[in-house]
Design an enzyme around this catalytic site. Sequence first.
Site, PDB file in Angstrom:
ATOM      1  N   CYS A  38       0.831  -1.206   0.000  1.00  0.00           N
ATOM      2  CA  CYS A  38       0.000   0.000   0.000  1.00  0.00           C
ATOM      3  C   CYS A  38       0.871   1.263   0.000  1.00  0.00           C
ATOM      4  O   CYS A  38       1.553   1.546   0.983  1.00  0.00           O
ATOM      5  CB  CYS A  38      -0.905  -0.052   1.226  1.00  0.00           C
ATOM      6  SG  CYS A  38      -1.734   1.488   1.637  1.00  0.00           S
ATOM      7  N   CYS A  41       0.065   3.769   2.739  1.00  0.00           N
ATOM      8  CA  CYS A  41       0.539   3.252   4.036  1.00  0.00           C
ATOM      9  C   CYS A  41       2.008   3.597   4.235  1.00  0.00           C
ATOM     10  O   CYS A  41       2.413   3.989   5.328  1.00  0.00           O
ATOM     11  CB  CYS A  41       0.349   1.739   4.114  1.00  0.00           C
ATOM     12  SG  CYS A  41      -1.358   1.182   3.995  1.00  0.00           S
TER      13      CYS A  41
END
Length: 112
Positions: A38, A41
């Site tokens: 991600c 993230c």
Amino acid sequence: MSTPESRGTPVHVESQDHLEELVADENVVLVDFYADWCGPCKMLEPTVDEIAAETDALVLKVDIDELQELARDQGIRSVPTLQFYADGEQAKQVIGVQDKDDLVEVVEQLSS
């Protein structure tokens, strides 16, 4: 097993029981649900690390790929998702990359 004594750095959650135990034992907890693949993230990771180092909150990291059942049980549908707990109860949830000041403000409100 990771323990809260490693305060100052995020603690990697290893199971549902581990998460419940840490949330129950601490006044303020920030849980970062993330995935290695991600991009957002990865952008949020330094902020989460700084919050762990600079606040009284215990910061937990949950890899949604490792702990799929836990993420599903928590209703995590997108990452990054941050959950805030105060005295064992979920107090707030935010999704996506967040400004550090906003996150610190939530921690401080929950700490008071």
